[in-house]
Scaffold this motif. Structure first.
Motif, PDB file in Angstrom:
ATOM      1  N   LEU A   1       3.044 -12.968   7.185  1.00  0.00           N
ATOM      2  CA  LEU A   1       2.745 -13.389   5.815  1.00  0.00           C
ATOM      3  C   LEU A   1       2.021 -12.294   5.047  1.00  0.00           C
ATOM      4  CD1 LEU A   1       1.651 -17.063   6.453  1.00  0.00           C
ATOM      5  CD2 LEU A   1       3.682 -16.281   5.247  1.00  0.00           C
ATOM      6  N   GLY A   2       1.135 -11.574   5.743  1.00  0.00           N
ATOM      7  CA  GLY A   2       0.403 -10.492   5.090  1.00  0.00           C
ATOM      8  C   GLY A   2       1.333  -9.398   4.617  1.00  0.00           C
ATOM      9  N   TYR A   3       2.287  -8.994   5.476  1.00  0.00           N
ATOM     10  CA  TYR A   3       3.240  -7.959   5.076  1.00  0.00           C
ATOM     11  C   TYR A   3       4.075  -8.428   3.887  1.00  0.00           C
ATOM     12  CZ  TYR A   3       2.584  -5.234   9.361  1.00  0.00           C
ATOM     13  OH  TYR A   3       2.071  -4.451  10.346  1.00  0.00           O
ATOM     14  N   THR A   4       4.546  -9.663   4.019  1.00  0.00           N
ATOM     15  CA  THR A   4       5.510 -10.147   3.051  1.00  0.00           C
ATOM     16  C   THR A   4       4.866 -10.379   1.690  1.00  0.00           C
ATOM     17  OG1 THR A   4       7.597 -11.290   3.440  1.00  0.00           O
ATOM     18  CG2 THR A   4       5.692 -12.669   3.058  1.00  0.00           C
ATOM     19  N   MET A   5       3.605 -10.839   1.681  1.00  0.00           N
ATOM     20  CA  MET A   5       2.928 -11.051   0.392  1.00  0.00           C
ATOM     21  C   MET A   5       2.749  -9.732  -0.341  1.00  0.00           C
ATOM     22  SD  MET A   5      -0.067 -13.829   0.823  1.00  0.00           S
ATOM     23  CE  MET A   5      -0.445 -13.814  -0.920  1.00  0.00           C
ATOM     24  N   VAL A   6       2.249  -8.735   0.398  1.00  0.00           N
ATOM     25  CA  VAL A   6       2.022  -7.438  -0.232  1.00  0.00           C
ATOM     26  C   VAL A   6       3.349  -6.829  -0.681  1.00  0.00           C
ATOM     27  CG1 VAL A   6       1.302  -5.075   0.228  1.00  0.00           C
ATOM     28  CG2 VAL A   6      -0.152  -6.965   0.888  1.00  0.00           C
ATOM     29  N   TYR A   7       4.368  -6.947   0.160  1.00  0.00           N
ATOM     30  CA  TYR A   7       5.664  -6.385  -0.230  1.00  0.00           C
ATOM     31  C   TYR A   7       6.203  -7.102  -1.464  1.00  0.00           C
ATOM     32  CZ  TYR A   7       9.841  -3.661   0.345  1.00  0.00           C
ATOM     33  OH  TYR A   7      10.839  -2.745   0.155  1.00  0.00           O
ATOM     34  N   GLY A   8       6.029  -8.416  -1.478  1.00  0.00           N
ATOM     35  CA  GLY A   8       6.505  -9.183  -2.616  1.00  0.00           C
ATOM     36  C   GLY A   8       5.880  -8.726  -3.924  1.00  0.00           C
ATOM     37  N   VAL A   9       4.599  -8.376  -3.865  1.00  0.00           N
ATOM     38  CA  VAL A   9       3.894  -8.023  -5.088  1.00  0.00           C
ATOM     39  C   VAL A   9       4.041  -6.542  -5.425  1.00  0.00           C
ATOM     40  CG1 VAL A   9       1.605  -7.883  -6.139  1.00  0.00           C
ATOM     41  CG2 VAL A   9       2.284  -9.923  -4.903  1.00  0.00           C
ATOM     42  N   LEU A  10       3.960  -5.672  -4.425  1.00  0.00           N
ATOM     43  CA  LEU A  10       3.923  -4.234  -4.711  1.00  0.00           C
ATOM     44  C   LEU A  10       5.157  -3.468  -4.232  1.00  0.00           C
ATOM     45  CD1 LEU A  10       0.246  -3.238  -3.860  1.00  0.00           C
ATOM     46  CD2 LEU A  10       1.288  -3.344  -6.105  1.00  0.00           C
ATOM     47  N   GLU A  11       6.070  -4.121  -3.524  1.00  0.00           N
ATOM     48  CA  GLU A  11       7.200  -3.437  -2.902  1.00  0.00           C
ATOM     49  C   GLU A  11       6.711  -2.284  -2.055  1.00  0.00           C
ATOM     50  OE1 GLU A  11      10.770  -2.527  -4.675  1.00  0.00           O
ATOM     51  OE2 GLU A  11      11.108  -4.579  -5.314  1.00  0.00           O
ATOM     52  N   PHE A  12       5.766  -2.573  -1.202  1.00  0.00           N
ATOM     53  CA  PHE A  12       5.095  -1.523  -0.452  1.00  0.00           C
ATOM     54  C   PHE A  12       4.791  -2.068   0.930  1.00  0.00           C
ATOM     55  CE2 PHE A  12       0.530  -0.710   0.545  1.00  0.00           C
ATOM     56  CZ  PHE A  12       0.672   0.540   1.094  1.00  0.00           C
ATOM     57  N   ILE A  13       5.126  -1.299   1.967  1.00  0.00           N
ATOM     58  CA  ILE A  13       4.840  -1.726   3.336  1.00  0.00           C
ATOM     59  C   ILE A  13       3.394  -1.382   3.658  1.00  0.00           C
ATOM     60  CG2 ILE A  13       5.437  -1.442   5.760  1.00  0.00           C
ATOM     61  CD1 ILE A  13       8.215  -0.535   4.848  1.00  0.00           C
ATOM     62  N   ASN A  14       2.577  -2.403   3.817  1.00  0.00           N
ATOM     63  CA  ASN A  14       1.166  -2.148   4.129  1.00  0.00           C
ATOM     64  C   ASN A  14       1.038  -1.848   5.614  1.00  0.00           C
ATOM     65  OD1 ASN A  14      -1.536  -1.963   4.266  1.00  0.00           O
ATOM     66  ND2 ASN A  14      -1.938  -4.136   3.979  1.00  0.00           N
ATOM     67  N   PHE A  15       1.229  -0.585   5.919  1.00  0.00           N
ATOM     68  CA  PHE A  15       1.280  -0.166   7.311  1.00  0.00           C
ATOM     69  C   PHE A  15      -0.032  -0.461   8.034  1.00  0.00           C
ATOM     70  CE2 PHE A  15       2.026   2.515  10.912  1.00  0.00           C
ATOM     71  CZ  PHE A  15       3.391   2.469  11.053  1.00  0.00           C
ATOM     72  N   ALA A  16      -1.120  -0.540   7.290  1.00  0.00           N
ATOM     73  CA  ALA A  16      -2.422  -0.747   7.921  1.00  0.00           C
ATOM     74  C   ALA A  16      -2.686  -2.221   8.210  1.00  0.00           C
ATOM     75  CB  ALA A  16      -3.524  -0.178   7.030  1.00  0.00           C
ATOM     76  N   HIS A  17      -1.751  -3.072   7.906  1.00  0.00           N
ATOM     77  CA  HIS A  17      -1.990  -4.504   8.127  1.00  0.00           C
ATOM     78  C   HIS A  17      -2.248  -4.798   9.607  1.00  0.00           C
ATOM     79  CE1 HIS A  17      -2.043  -8.686   7.070  1.00  0.00           C
ATOM     80  NE2 HIS A  17      -1.032  -8.983   7.873  1.00  0.00           N
ATOM     81  N   SER A  18      -1.632  -4.024  10.495  1.00  0.00           N
ATOM     82  CA  SER A  18      -1.840  -4.268  11.926  1.00  0.00           C
ATOM     83  C   SER A  18      -3.298  -3.992  12.308  1.00  0.00           C
ATOM     84  CB  SER A  18      -0.891  -3.410  12.755  1.00  0.00           C
ATOM     85  OG  SER A  18      -0.899  -2.081  12.315  1.00  0.00           O
ATOM     86  N   GLU A  19      -3.945  -3.067  11.623  1.00  0.00           N
ATOM     87  CA  GLU A  19      -5.359  -2.796  11.926  1.00  0.00           C
ATOM     88  C   GLU A  19      -6.262  -3.826  11.259  1.00  0.00           C
ATOM     89  OE1 GLU A  19      -3.094  -0.256  11.831  1.00  0.00           O
ATOM     90  OE2 GLU A  19      -3.468  -0.378  13.983  1.00  0.00           O
ATOM     91  N   ILE A  20      -5.814  -4.352  10.111  1.00  0.00           N
ATOM     92  CA  ILE A  20      -6.558  -5.456   9.491  1.00  0.00           C
ATOM     93  C   ILE A  20      -6.597  -6.631  10.479  1.00  0.00           C
ATOM     94  CG2 ILE A  20      -6.528  -7.100   7.574  1.00  0.00           C
ATOM     95  CD1 ILE A  20      -7.109  -4.259   6.681  1.00  0.00           C
TER      96      ILE A  20
END
Lengths: 461, 391, 262
Positions: free
Chosen positions: B86-105
């Motif tokens: 959900l974290g990846y998909t929300m950020v991608y949905g809003v910014l079209e950007f893969i939040n690569f650091a989500h795994s460390e979050i």
């Protein structure tokens, strides 16, 4: 304030590069640094100064012939002598050579063509395992459990074949690049990054797990021993005849291999630079850059984008394949640990730090990261461990160094280093330390005295 | 009856529950049937003979008796992946950007949660406590993990992504990779400096390790006790709660409407008076908090965590998000469950079916293979819409 | 009719349920300058994209210079001597002006990777010629001494000119210009029109352009095709189009035609 500093530095730079000054500076600098390293072979500052001076040859405005001669003298004569005094320096230079070639390969894909490949180290692994498999006893151990090699198993191939396998490494890695590229290059930019990351991990996991049903890779333990290249007869003796009077003692075979591998890495790296430079200045290089800048416009101009992206993948991969073979032979050991995602990011860090798309930049990036990694972090670690063994205490907070955890060893914090470099470069200097400069072609422009204009402009972007 | 359905609140609470039920049942059923068919196909094969020789059980019975446990594990894992996805998909949905650091979050959430529990243990608060208090403490740990992870996600966005918002696409991605690496070692450093160890093990407390017997079924002539660990139930329940909550937030509140507006068209949303920066921060906060909660749940389920714990779950959750259709919340849920099932099935059966040639260690490769195949053949995912190339 | 260069027959391009281009028939004669006009969203650029292979039409036929082009990739179509410019300039911003133009020659250069590595005589001569040609083209479109500038550092008008030079570098028989004077002031527009005329007159290149600016369209076109809602609604000489009731309605709405004509 900063602007003032810039102009001061600028005029200093001009003065340095005027008339005979650069000749005097570069030669004195090299002689001084050589002498310094020679007499204190364990001093890190001395070695760094030497490296900086060697790098400065590139920047001084001296005749190309003079540059070439100076460069050759340093690379072929001075370095082996210094290296024979402290073999560790050769290791550093060897790794700079290896990683410069890797970074230049990745630079073709990321820097020229604009495709972010996060699994680049997989091609390096392909080259390394190629020689590791054929240049070891592994083929006779296919039915053995890892770690149970019977006594007296012979090597499959003689060490002479190493030189042939550098060629094979290039071909096999290039083919791997094509095979990966064919399906994935349709994928859009940021997805491509993740797909290549996945590919890199798949290769590593295969290396880890292909010890059964047939033992191809020896699993996590890795393959060892691996053949070293056979030395041509008498070369070492001849070398010792020259070197012994200078260094004071003959080099052992182990040391001579270090010198040899330094030369091999240097040669391959030089070849890689040559290939990169020539491809960059041709219709292929222009097409790569055009794809990076605007793929649709490039296609509309008649560039077959898929074909050229495949070419970029294959060329980039081939550099890594060649260096994989060299690495496997020099370590006589290969294991999946050397081909992690972190290695891929390490190479990416070199490209980003030095300057994406910039050949001198990428070489500098490789040098800086290797030196930081192998020397500076290690040196600080060493210092800390000495403190740990001493009884000293940090005065105000009353902290005894003895209690410092082993886990805080700076040498273990490469990720922090890579991470910081990537973030800071992206935010403050996305073009890198030496931004890529476009080639000046116009005849009129050649008459303009300040040829460094392009670099300056690109830096200001 | 009609009025109840018309109430947005109820609809947005019930709809995801329905979806969850359908996805879990359907995925479970499809995987089970496929596996059983495969087992039938393998009857009499060398793999079957080997199994009979060593374990005195034929391959069909082996598959059938293990199935319930595999399904339960698959669902548990699936919900963990869904929560991270959900974290990846929300950020991608809003910014079209893969939040690569989500795994460390995610990893930060896990560490903060576990540290809270370790602190409680250190204070002697975890031994011989009533069951309800154990749950309160766990909830406390989850909330702490959520707060830390959400806060860190916002901080990362503000420092490492926001300055690069208008840069070419790959620039923020590279920065995110940098953040990911930086955080791994930052966690390692913080954990090492206190104890000299960088891994942590969640304290044992409450009744989470016990198993509840659900039902005894006669499967293939053997009476099999189908049971589930209490912590698996906790993980599933918590994940369902988060999924429903998030769905409600996005689809039934004013903030959710603003998030959707920013995702649709940032400049226009800004012109409509929406504070885009605030909404993006909020997206990171929510996505990060969900990731953090998933981290604590992951620690509860798998007990041991280290600073690099986020990498594989992160990649797999990203795969789940892509599989479901990135940017699509329901898709993340579906993708997570499918991937969890796949991994659980591979882990349980691959070794027996290949006679030990390829075992559970190939489950990571399998996840990557899925990722690569989906991205190549259906980049819009299972639930995404095919969109034409923009000229 | 032997001198027809491009002919499209009933070309249809759909996006989901939306029919962006509907049964377009266009005939372009060798050596002519033609225009496609129409309100925003009429499907003009989409039609261009079907001609250049960026979109593949669902139905219809496109014949260019004796070749059926539907199903060919954009780079293959460029190879057949069709070149284009873009509505919103799409130069390779961090390449120099000359490099941009040389990229346009990609399909015409015969050098291989091996030639490049070995710097063969063939390679050196070809590069030298390409460089000379690029310089010539740059000057032909009216730019001087900016060959080593990065393309993105040039002013707007200059960038438009480089786009034309880059397209010319691929030696087209047909040049597609997508709103080539958008955003130009009247002086620049005049220059552009003069340039396009020269391209046709000196180089014999057929030009098809999309344009909003009626002064440009009426001033330069020999034939005009009008599109609305994906369909061709009129076709003819500039004077005919000017008086066409459907065209005026399409631009100004129903009822407007009567007022204007009256």
């Amino acid at each position: 304030m900063i602007a003032k500093l810039k102009t001061t530095l600028g005029s200093l730079g001009e003065w340095i590069n005027r008339g005979k000054v650069p000749y005097i500076l570069s030669i004195t600098g090299l002689v001084l640094s050589t002498v310094w390293v020679y007499f204190s072979p364990r001093s890190l500052p001395a070695f760094l100064f030497f490296l900086a001076m060697a790098g400065m040859i590139y920047y001084f405005k001296i005749k190309p012939v003079a540059k070439l001669i100076l460069g050759l003298v340093v690379a072929l004569i001075v370095v082996p002598i210094i290296g024979a005094r402290n073999i560790f320096y050769l290791e550093v230079l060897f790794q700079i050579g290896v990683f410069a070639a890797l970074a230049l390969g990745l630079n073709i894909v990321v820097g020229f063509t604009g495709l972010l490949n996060l699994g680049y180290v997989a091609f390096y692994a392909v080259g390394a395992y190629l020689w590791a498999f054929f240049g070891s006893k592994q083929i006779f151990l296919l039915h053995e459990i890892p770690g149970t090699a019977p006594q007296g198993t012979p090597f499959l191939l003689p060490g002479d074949m190493f030189y042939l396998f550098i060629m094979l490494g290039i071909i096999v890695a290039a083919v791997t690049g094509l095979l990966l590229g064919l399906p994935v290059l349709r994928v859009r930019g940021d997805y491509l990054a993740i797909v290549t990351l996945g590919f890199g991990e798949v290769i590593r996991q295969l290396a880890n797990n292909l010890d059964k049903p047939l033992n191809f890779t020896n699993g996590p333990q890795g393959i060892t021993p691996i053949q070293k290249p056979t030395l041509p007869g008498g070369v070492m003796d001849a070398f010792n005849v020259i070197l012994t009077p200078i260094v004071g003692q003959p080099v052992t075979e182990g040391q001579f291999y270090n010198i040899l591998f330094y030369f091999i890495a240097l040669l391959v790296a030089a070849l890689v630079i040559f290939v990169t430079l020539r491809l960059d200045d041709s219709k292929i290089g222009r097409a790569w850059t055009a794809i990076r800048e605007d793929e649709m416009a490039a296609v509309a101009m008649g560039i077959p984008a898929v074909k050229l992206k495949l070419a970029a993948f294959a060329v980039g991969a081939s550099f890594a394949g060649a260096m994989g073979v060299v690495m496997a032979a020099s370590r006589t050991f290969v294991s999946p640990e050397s081909f992690t995602f972190m290695q891929s990011i390490g190479v990416l860090t070199m490209v980003i730090l030095g300057g994406i798309g910039s050949i001198p930049g990428v070489v500098l990036g490789a040098a800086v990261v290797v030196v930081l990694n192998l020397q500076v972090l290690q040196e600080v670690s060493l210092y800390l461990s000495q403190l740990r063994q001493s009884d000293s205490v940090i005065p105000i907070i009353n902290f005894a160094w003895k209690n410092l955890s082993n886990q805080l060893d700076p040498a273990k914090y490469q990720r922090l280093l890579f991470g910081l470099i990537l973030i800071l470069m992206m935010i403050y200097r996305p073009a890198g330390l030496i931004p890529a400069a476009r080639r000046k072609r116009e005849l009129k422009a050649a008459a303009v005295p300040d040829a460094d204009n392009g670099t300056q402009e690109a830096a200001d972007e | 009856m009609r009025r109840i359905y018309e109430s947005t609140v109820l609809r947005e609470l019930l709809r995801p529950l329905g979806q969850i039920a359908i996805f879990v049942t359907a995925t479970g059923a499809i995987f089970s049937v496929a596996m059983l068919l495969l087992a039938l196909l393998f009857r009499g094969s060398a793999a079957d003979r080997l199994l009979q020789e060593n374990n005195h059980i034929n391959i069909f019975a082996f598959t059938l008796t293990n199935l319930p446990q595999v399904l339960v594990d698959g669902v548990t894992l699936g919900f963990v992946y869904a929560a991270i996805a959900l974290g990846y998909t929300m950020v991608y949905g809003v910014l079209e950007f893969i939040n690569f650091a989500h795994s460390e979050i995610f990893a930060i959430g896990a560490f903060v949660g576990v540290e809270v529990l370790i602190a409680l243990e250190g204070a002697g608060q975890l031994s011989s406590i009533p069951i309800w208090l154990a749950y309160v403490f766990l909830a406390l740990a989850v909330i702490a993990g959520m707060a830390a992870a959400g806060g860190m996600a916002m901080l990362v966005e503000a420092t490492a992504y926001r300055p690069l918002r208008n840069a070419p696409r790959l620039v923020p991605l590279i920065s995110a990779i940098g953040v990911s690496f930086f955080l791994q070692d930052a966690i390692r450093f913080t954990e090492s400096i206190t104890t000299g160890q960088f891994h942590r093990i969640i304290p044992t407390f409450g009744n989470f390790d016990q198993r509840v017997s659900l039902v005894k079924l006669p499967l293939a002539g053997v009476v099999t006790d189908i049971n589930i660990q209490i912590k698996s139930i906790v993980v599933i329940a918590a994940a369902v709660l988060m999924l429903v909550g998030l769905n409600y937030l996005v689809n039934a509140t004013k903030v959710g409407k603003a998030i959707r507006a920013v995702a649709q068209d940032r400049p226009t949303a800004s012109l409509m008076g929406i504070n885009v920066n605030l909404i993006i921060s909020l997206t990171f906060l929510v996505g990060g908090a969900l990731g953090g909660a998933a981290g604590v749940l992951y620690a509860l389920k798998f007990t041991r965590i280290d600073p690099f714990v986020g990498f594989f779950p992160g990649i797999k959750a990203f795969t789940a998000a892509v599989l479901g259709g990135i940017g699509n919340l329901t898709g993340a849920l579906l993708g997570g469950i499918v991937l969890g099932m796949l991994e659980s099935f591979a882990g349980a059966y691959l070794s027996a079916f290949t006679m030990g040639a390829a075992g559970a260690e190939y489950k990571d490769i399998l996840a990557f293979a899925i990722l690569i195949l989906v991205l190549i053949f259906r980049p819009s995912g299972l639930l995404g819409e095919q969109v034409g190339q923009k000229a | 009719m032997s001198n027809v260069l491009l002919e499209t027959k009933k070309v249809v391009k759909r996006f989901g349920g939306l029919v962006a281009v509907n049964k377009m028939d266009v005939v372009i004669e060798q050596g002519s300058i033609c225009s496609i006009i129409g309100p925003n969203g009429a499907g003009k650029t989409t039609f261009f994209n079907t001609l250049t292979g960026i979109y593949k039409p669902e139905e219809g036929e496109i014949v260019f210079d004796g070749h059926h082009t539907i199903g060919l990739r954009p780079d293959q179509i460029t190879d057949l001597h069709i070149a284009r410019t873009f509505q919103n300039i799409r130069l390779f911003g961090s390449m120099t002006v000359l490099e941009n133009i040389m990229v346009g020659m990609h399909t015409r250069l015969k050098q291989s990777g091996v030639d490049a590595l070995l710097r063969t005589r063939k390679f050196r001569e070809e590069e030298k010629k390409a460089f000379a040609k690029a310089t010539e083209l740059m000057e032909y479109v009216g730019l001087h001494g900016v060959g080593d500038e990065l393309a993105r550092n040039l002013p707007y008008g200059g960038q438009r000119r480089i786009e034309v030079a880059r397209a010319l570098a691929s030696q087209p028989k047909l040049l597609l210009l997508d709103e080539p004077t958008a955003g130009m002031n009247p002086n620049e527009t005049e220059d552009a029109i003069r340039l396009f005329r020269r391209v046709r007159d000196d180089l014999g290149i057929t030009i098809l352009l999309i344009e909003h600016d009626m002064r440009v369209v009426m001033g330069i076109s020999e034939r005009i095709t009008v599109m609305d809602y994906g369909e061709k609604i009129a076709e003819g000489l500039p004077a005919e189009i000017r008086a066409n009731k459907r065209v005026i309605e399409a631009y100004l709405g129903r009822g407007a035609a009567t007022e204007i004509i009256a």
